[in-house]
Write a protein that holds these residues in place. Structure first.
Motif, PDB file in Angstrom:
ATOM      1  N   ALA A   1       0.868  -1.189   0.000  1.00  0.00           N
ATOM      2  CA  ALA A   1       0.000   0.000   0.000  1.00  0.00           C
ATOM      3  C   ALA A   1       0.899   1.231   0.000  1.00  0.00           C
ATOM      4  CB  ALA A   1      -0.893   0.012   1.236  1.00  0.00           C
ATOM      5  N   VAL A   2       0.304   2.381  -0.289  1.00  0.00           N
ATOM      6  CA  VAL A   2       1.048   3.649  -0.195  1.00  0.00           C
ATOM      7  C   VAL A   2       0.257   4.610   0.678  1.00  0.00           C
ATOM      8  CG1 VAL A   2       1.765   5.713  -1.483  1.00  0.00           C
ATOM      9  CG2 VAL A   2       2.343   3.450  -2.352  1.00  0.00           C
ATOM     10  N   ILE A   3       0.990   5.250   1.594  1.00  0.00           N
ATOM     11  CA  ILE A   3       0.405   6.326   2.406  1.00  0.00           C
ATOM     12  C   ILE A   3       1.159   7.582   2.003  1.00  0.00           C
ATOM     13  CG2 ILE A   3       0.083   7.203   4.744  1.00  0.00           C
ATOM     14  CD1 ILE A   3       0.155   4.290   5.737  1.00  0.00           C
ATOM     15  N   SER A   4       0.475   8.476   1.296  1.00  0.00           N
ATOM     16  CA  SER A   4       1.177   9.652   0.768  1.00  0.00           C
ATOM     17  C   SER A   4       0.828  10.908   1.544  1.00  0.00           C
ATOM     18  CB  SER A   4       0.798   9.845  -0.704  1.00  0.00           C
ATOM     19  OG  SER A   4       1.320  11.076  -1.159  1.00  0.00           O
ATOM     20  N   THR A   5       1.840  11.743   1.779  1.00  0.00           N
ATOM     21  CA  THR A   5       1.594  13.057   2.390  1.00  0.00           C
ATOM     22  C   THR A   5       1.979  14.160   1.410  1.00  0.00           C
ATOM     23  OG1 THR A   5       3.791  13.378   3.384  1.00  0.00           O
ATOM     24  CG2 THR A   5       2.236  12.059   4.631  1.00  0.00           C
ATOM     25  N   ALA A   6       2.279  13.782   0.198  1.00  0.00           N
ATOM     26  CA  ALA A   6       2.624  14.777  -0.826  1.00  0.00           C
ATOM     27  C   ALA A   6       1.371  15.603  -1.134  1.00  0.00           C
ATOM     28  CB  ALA A   6       3.105  14.068  -2.087  1.00  0.00           C
ATOM     29  N   PRO A   7       1.519  16.844  -1.571  1.00  0.00           N
ATOM     30  CA  PRO A   7       0.338  17.627  -1.947  1.00  0.00           C
ATOM     31  C   PRO A   7      -0.532  16.836  -2.926  1.00  0.00           C
ATOM     32  CG  PRO A   7       2.294  19.004  -1.980  1.00  0.00           C
ATOM     33  CD  PRO A   7       2.770  17.589  -1.740  1.00  0.00           C
ATOM     34  N   ALA A   8      -1.866  16.962  -2.765  1.00  0.00           N
ATOM     35  CA  ALA A   8      -2.786  16.139  -3.554  1.00  0.00           C
ATOM     36  C   ALA A   8      -2.544  16.279  -5.051  1.00  0.00           C
ATOM     37  CB  ALA A   8      -4.222  16.530  -3.206  1.00  0.00           C
ATOM     38  N   ASN A   9      -2.236  17.505  -5.518  1.00  0.00           N
ATOM     39  CA  ASN A   9      -2.053  17.679  -6.968  1.00  0.00           C
ATOM     40  C   ASN A   9      -0.774  16.991  -7.463  1.00  0.00           C
ATOM     41  OD1 ASN A   9      -0.331  19.491  -5.761  1.00  0.00           O
ATOM     42  ND2 ASN A   9      -0.981  21.280  -6.945  1.00  0.00           N
ATOM     43  N   ILE A  10       0.218  16.915  -6.565  1.00  0.00           N
ATOM     44  CA  ILE A  10       1.465  16.211  -6.935  1.00  0.00           C
ATOM     45  C   ILE A  10       1.196  14.704  -6.939  1.00  0.00           C
ATOM     46  CG2 ILE A  10       3.869  15.737  -6.222  1.00  0.00           C
ATOM     47  CD1 ILE A  10       3.616  18.625  -6.909  1.00  0.00           C
ATOM     48  N   LEU A  11       0.462  14.233  -5.935  1.00  0.00           N
ATOM     49  CA  LEU A  11       0.133  12.802  -5.868  1.00  0.00           C
ATOM     50  C   LEU A  11      -0.549  12.364  -7.168  1.00  0.00           C
ATOM     51  CD1 LEU A  11      -0.180  10.100  -4.328  1.00  0.00           C
ATOM     52  CD2 LEU A  11      -2.350  10.979  -3.419  1.00  0.00           C
ATOM     53  N   ALA A  12      -1.497  13.216  -7.635  1.00  0.00           N
ATOM     54  CA  ALA A  12      -2.234  12.865  -8.856  1.00  0.00           C
ATOM     55  C   ALA A  12      -1.259  12.632 -10.011  1.00  0.00           C
ATOM     56  CB  ALA A  12      -3.205  13.989  -9.204  1.00  0.00           C
ATOM     57  N   LYS A  13      -0.151  13.404 -10.019  1.00  0.00           N
ATOM     58  CA  LYS A  13       0.822  13.246 -11.104  1.00  0.00           C
ATOM     59  C   LYS A  13       1.743  12.049 -10.886  1.00  0.00           C
ATOM     60  CE  LYS A  13       0.316  18.005 -12.153  1.00  0.00           C
ATOM     61  NZ  LYS A  13       0.428  19.221 -11.404  1.00  0.00           N
TER      62      LYS A  13
ATOM     63  N   LEU B   1      -7.302   9.747  -9.766  1.00  0.00           N
ATOM     64  CA  LEU B   1      -7.000  11.019  -9.093  1.00  0.00           C
ATOM     65  C   LEU B   1      -6.970  12.215 -10.044  1.00  0.00           C
ATOM     66  CD1 LEU B   1      -5.191   8.844  -7.048  1.00  0.00           C
ATOM     67  CD2 LEU B   1      -5.147  11.055  -5.941  1.00  0.00           C
ATOM     68  N   LYS B   2      -7.590  12.024 -11.213  1.00  0.00           N
ATOM     69  CA  LYS B   2      -7.548  13.081 -12.233  1.00  0.00           C
ATOM     70  C   LYS B   2      -8.041  14.422 -11.682  1.00  0.00           C
ATOM     71  CE  LYS B   2      -9.546  13.473 -16.471  1.00  0.00           C
ATOM     72  NZ  LYS B   2     -10.668  12.873 -17.148  1.00  0.00           N
ATOM     73  N   GLY B   3      -9.117  14.360 -10.888  1.00  0.00           N
ATOM     74  CA  GLY B   3      -9.724  15.591 -10.346  1.00  0.00           C
ATOM     75  C   GLY B   3      -8.756  16.372  -9.484  1.00  0.00           C
ATOM     76  N   ALA B   4      -7.964  15.654  -8.687  1.00  0.00           N
ATOM     77  CA  ALA B   4      -7.076  16.319  -7.727  1.00  0.00           C
ATOM     78  C   ALA B   4      -5.920  17.039  -8.418  1.00  0.00           C
ATOM     79  CB  ALA B   4      -6.535  15.293  -6.733  1.00  0.00           C
ATOM     80  N   ALA B   5      -5.652  16.673  -9.679  1.00  0.00           N
ATOM     81  CA  ALA B   5      -4.532  17.305 -10.388  1.00  0.00           C
ATOM     82  C   ALA B   5      -4.757  18.811 -10.539  1.00  0.00           C
ATOM     83  CB  ALA B   5      -4.353  16.648 -11.748  1.00  0.00           C
ATOM     84  N   LYS B   6      -6.035  19.245 -10.462  1.00  0.00           N
ATOM     85  CA  LYS B   6      -6.346  20.672 -10.656  1.00  0.00           C
ATOM     86  C   LYS B   6      -6.152  21.494  -9.391  1.00  0.00           C
ATOM     87  CE  LYS B   6     -10.568  19.434 -12.961  1.00  0.00           C
ATOM     88  NZ  LYS B   6     -11.977  19.646 -12.934  1.00  0.00           N
ATOM     89  N   PHE B   7      -6.062  20.860  -8.228  1.00  0.00           N
ATOM     90  CA  PHE B   7      -6.040  21.613  -6.964  1.00  0.00           C
ATOM     91  C   PHE B   7      -4.855  22.579  -6.934  1.00  0.00           C
ATOM     92  CE2 PHE B   7      -8.148  17.874  -4.445  1.00  0.00           C
ATOM     93  CZ  PHE B   7      -9.269  17.992  -5.253  1.00  0.00           C
ATOM     94  N   ARG B   8      -5.111  23.733  -6.291  1.00  0.00           N
ATOM     95  CA  ARG B   8      -4.044  24.737  -6.202  1.00  0.00           C
ATOM     96  C   ARG B   8      -3.713  25.051  -4.754  1.00  0.00           C
ATOM     97  NH1 ARG B   8      -6.096  29.694  -9.427  1.00  0.00           N
ATOM     98  NH2 ARG B   8      -5.173  30.669  -7.602  1.00  0.00           N
ATOM     99  N   TYR B   9      -2.466  25.358  -4.502  1.00  0.00           N
ATOM    100  CA  TYR B   9      -2.019  25.781  -3.167  1.00  0.00           C
ATOM    101  C   TYR B   9      -1.506  27.216  -3.263  1.00  0.00           C
ATOM    102  CZ  TYR B   9      -2.231  20.832  -1.968  1.00  0.00           C
ATOM    103  OH  TYR B   9      -2.660  19.548  -1.757  1.00  0.00           O
TER     104      TYR B   9
END
Ligand SMILES: Cc1cc2nc3c(=O)[nH]c(=O)nc-3n(C[C@H](O)[C@H](O)[C@H](O)COP(=O)(O)OP(=O)(O)OC[C@H]3O[C@@H](n4cnc5c(N)ncnc54)[C@H](O)[C@@H]3O)c2cc1C
Length: 445
Positions: free
Chosen positions: A254-266, A274-282
């Motif tokens: 399994a993977v437990i990620s703490t990377a920003p959601a938009n980075i995780l999507a990539k 996770l296509k939707g999360a790629a748009k999130f902005r910080y």
């Protein structure tokens, strides 16, 4: 879950280390990859040769979190924490001082009365704030601050941005009164997972917030790899099977990620979940820590600036609450400047940034330039999640799950949520417990 291969944890901040600590307690094999050369992420602490200490932006910890992690005995009590707002050249304490302004209190009371019986939560931030605080407080204080903090117009923001702020004004009044009576800085607006009460107050670990991470990482050296950026997370048939780090493949359960959601999507390859999360902005942020002679230079620990003529939206005199962070008779003021990557503030050289801050601070501290001793500047591209309406549906979906069973996204930027460390801690333990026990429940562990 049948776990023979290790679980990969992406990131060694508070969230990743809480996950690692919890897996270790449960004898589950894991391997933590941290891209940087040290642990702590946004909870990093720094000291300089003149005896000043800083965190990444001002950081306040609660006694409950310090005790849960096991550093309660190494913490000092924070006796006072207060906030004020700078309006038309005057400071008003929050919330008591603002409520003394007749137009603020009148619009607040009439809004609350109109709200009785209203059940629907507005979807736009602009409406949400007007309904919660009254038009005057919303228009003159809350909305301009949210805009400065998010870098977006209030009409483009979802009402979810309000969920990250302190609860009702009534609760704030209760917690502030408890602070005055007990002589402790009772935490207000710092927890959502566990109840806020007069029994939860601010403390500060000797050595800075990074001590929390150091404690969580105790005994885990063999499982942590620094300078190891996770480059890809490989998914087959909607299941994570391996991660790629420095060109090497690691099979994982399994993977437990703490990377920003938009980075995780990539990072995820082999699934479009996770296509939707790629748009999130910080929102990127520049923090200018200014050192001064003198103490109690600001009206309170935090001073908010809703008016647009200031380049910053917040000043924090952290030494008002934690005097030990500077040598006797000296103080640190952190200036928060919201920016966009590559805009004039992000790219401004440090001397110019300091000059800009000092020029504007003189309105509050007239002799600031005389008192000024030095500076340091920190920048992060991921200070705050921006709750844009355009991806509110995707944000809601993502807040439930990554839609890949054995992939968790946790932590402040991993969950795309403006969370403080205590919530990161409890939520991470709950989510990791659910992952390893195949459960979905809200029980805090
Ligand atoms: C200005 C500011 C003020 C704050 N004030 C407070 C406060 O007063 N009190 C409080 O409790 N909280 C505060 N917080 C929040 C607190 O800092 C965060 O909630 C907490 O530090 C988040 O921890 P995290 O582990 O989720 O994320 P992070 O600390 O961001 O850690 C993520 C880690 O993942 C690593 N990483 C990312 N991508 C990869 C990859 N591909 N491979 C390997 N590693 C990777 C990063 O290098 C980083 O170390 C504040 C935050 C900010 C920005």
């Amino acid at each position: 879950m049948e776990i023979q291969k290790p679980i990969a944890i992406v990131g060694g901040g508070v969230a990743g280390l809480t996950a690692a600590n919890f897996l270790k307690q449960n004898n589950i094999p894991f391997i933590l990859f941290e891209a940087g050369n040290k642990l702590a992420g946004l909870a990093a602490s720094f000291t300089d040769s003149d005896g000043f200490s800083y965190d990444f932006g001002a950081h306040f910890v609660t006694n409950r979190l310090a005790n849960a992690i096991g550093v309660g005995a190494e913490c000092r009590l924070v006796k006072h924490y207060g906030e004020a707002v700078w309006l038309k050249g005057k400071s008003y304490s929050y919330p008591f001082g603002l409520l003394k302004i007749p137009r603020m209190s009148l619009s607040f009371v009439s809004t609350r009365m109109n709200a009785l019986g209203r059940k629907q939560t507005p979807s736009l931030a602009s409406e949400w704030f007007s309904q919660k605080y009254g038009r005057a407080l919303a228009q003159e204080v809350a909305l301009p601050l949210i805009e400065a903090w998010s870098g977006a117009e209030a009409e483009n923001l979802s009402s979810a941005v309000g969920a990250s702020l302190p609860g009702s004004i009534f609760k704030t009044l209760y917690l502030k009164t408890a602070s005055l009576i007990t002589g402790r800085a009772v935490a207000c607006g710092y927890n959502k997972e566990m109840p806020e009460s007069a029994g939860v107050w601010h403390v500060y670990p000797n050595g800075g917030t990074s001590i929390l991470c150091k404690k969580l990482a105790e005994g885990l050296d063999d499982y942590i790899k620094l300078n190891s950026s996770v480059e890809e997370i490989l998914v087959e048939n909607e299941k994570v099977v391996s991660v790629k780090v420095k060109g090497e493949m690691y099979p994982v359960s399994a993977v437990i990620s703490t990377a920003p959601a938009n980075i995780l999507a990539k990072l995820v390859k082999g699934s479009s979940a996770l296509k939707g999360a790629a748009k999130f902005r910080y929102r990127p942020m520049v923090f200018v820590n200014l050192r001064f002679t003198g103490r109690d230079l600001l009206p309170d620990t935090v001073l908010w600036f809703p008016e647009k003529n200031f380049p910053f939206f917040r000043l924090t005199e952290v030494t008002r609450s934690m005097p030990w962070l500077a040598p006797e008779g000296k103080s640190i003021i952190t200036v928060d400047i919201g920016c966009e990557k590559d805009d004039e503030f992000w790219t401004m050289n440090e001397e110019k940034l300091v000059e800009l801050c000092l020029q504007n601070i003189v309105e509050v501290i007239p002799d600031a330039k005389k008192r000024y001793l030095g500076y340091n500047v920190l920048r992060t591209p991921i200070a705050y999640p921006v709750f844009l309406n355009e991806y509110e549906k995707e944000r809601k979906d993502f807040s439930k799950s990554t839609n890949i069973d054995n992939l968790l996204s946790i932590g402040r930027n991993g969950e795309f949520s403006h969370m403080f460390m205590e919530d990161v801690y409890w939520r991470t333990r709950k989510k990791v417990n659910n992952l390893i026990n195949h459960k979905v429940d809200d029980k805090i562990v």
